[in-house]
Scaffold this active site. Structure first.
Site, PDB file in Angstrom:
ATOM      1  N   GLY A  13       0.777  -1.234   0.000  1.00 49.70           N
ATOM      2  CA  GLY A  13       0.000   0.000   0.000  1.00 49.70           C
ATOM      3  C   GLY A  13       0.805   1.277   0.000  1.00 49.70           C
ATOM      4  N   HIS A 110       1.517   1.463 -13.275  1.00 48.94           N
ATOM      5  CA  HIS A 110       2.361   0.335 -13.692  1.00 48.94           C
ATOM      6  C   HIS A 110       3.815   0.781 -13.598  1.00 48.94           C
ATOM      7  CE1 HIS A 110       3.474  -3.373 -15.684  1.00 48.94           C
ATOM      8  NE2 HIS A 110       4.289  -2.653 -16.448  1.00 48.94           N
ATOM      9  N   ASP A 151      -2.791  -3.607 -19.051  1.00 47.32           N
ATOM     10  CA  ASP A 151      -1.882  -2.449 -19.218  1.00 47.32           C
ATOM     11  C   ASP A 151      -2.034  -1.806 -20.595  1.00 47.32           C
ATOM     12  OD1 ASP A 151       0.592  -4.444 -17.558  1.00 47.32           O
ATOM     13  OD2 ASP A 151      -0.855  -3.033 -16.696  1.00 47.32           O
TER      14      ASP A 151
END
Ligand code: GRF
Length: 203
Positions: A13, A110, A151
């Site tokens: 996180g 990403h 993606d």
């Protein structure tokens, strides 16, 4: 009136923390994090959310059909009036049925400069291992809209990070997070929240 944000997590996180800190610093004026959903009950991201007073939901996929899992996610999003979904280290695949229901409403971070080192199998450390193996001199991070292609959605923001001669996958991952991911995701959250807010307030 703000764009209601849900952040979906699976692990540490640190990107969620960057969003929480950015909101607290007034850097996401158009949005408000209302819910954190984790597919992993042990995700440290859940502690980060709790510490920030953000409601959490654990929705596991293990041993369930994608349809059951996604029905629970959809219900949690609906009941919290969520407008924008941010995938931050979220490891479960979302079906094209699910993503098609939220066009330009799901964004993902990403850890590479898409279209390099992305798609099936490129997640977490594997991305940085591939970049080092290829010998690229520059990598970075990308925030993009999520659609049915892993993606593959429209790119929103990117930031480059230089690779150092003695980098390992771990040192590179840390630097990409610090110098790129944790800066880009809050910026993208504000950009897309403002876009959604505008479309909601336009008659
Ligand atoms: C990060 O490398 C991020 O790029 C990827 O998931 C990893 C975990 O991030 N999407 P976090 O610490 O759980 O935010």
């Amino acid at each position: 009136m703000k764009t209601a944000i849900a952040v979906m997590v699976s692990g540490g996180g640190t990107n969620l923390q960057a969003l929480i800190d950015a909101e607290a610093a007034g850097a996401i004026p158009s949005g408000s994090i209302r819910l954190v959903i984790s597919d992993n009950p042990n995700a440290y991201a859940l502690q980060r959310a709790a510490k920030a007073g953000i409601e959490t939901a654990v929705i596991t996929k293990k041993g369930r059909s994608a349809a059951e899992f996604e029905a629970d996610v959809t219900e949690a999003l609906r009941s919290h009036g969520i407008d924008l979904i941010i995938l931050a280290g979220f490891m479960s695949i979302l079906s094209s049925d699910f993503t098609a229901r939220y066009p330009r409403r799901i964004i993902n971070i990403h850890p590479s400069l898409i279209p390099s080192f992305c798609g099936k199998g490129f997640y977490g450390l594997h991305v940085h291992e591939a970049a080092l193996a290829k010998g690229v001199k520059v990598t970075g991070a990308t925030v993009h809209f999520v659609n049915e292609i892993p993606d593959g959605g429209e790119i929103i923001l990117q930031k480059a990070v230089n690779i150092r001669p003695n980098d390992t996958p771990e040192t590179l991952q840390k630097r990409v997070m610090r110098q790129a991911e944790w800066k880009l995701l809050p910026k993208a959250a504000e950009l897309v929240s403002a876009e959604i807010l505008k479309s909601k307030t336009e008659v």
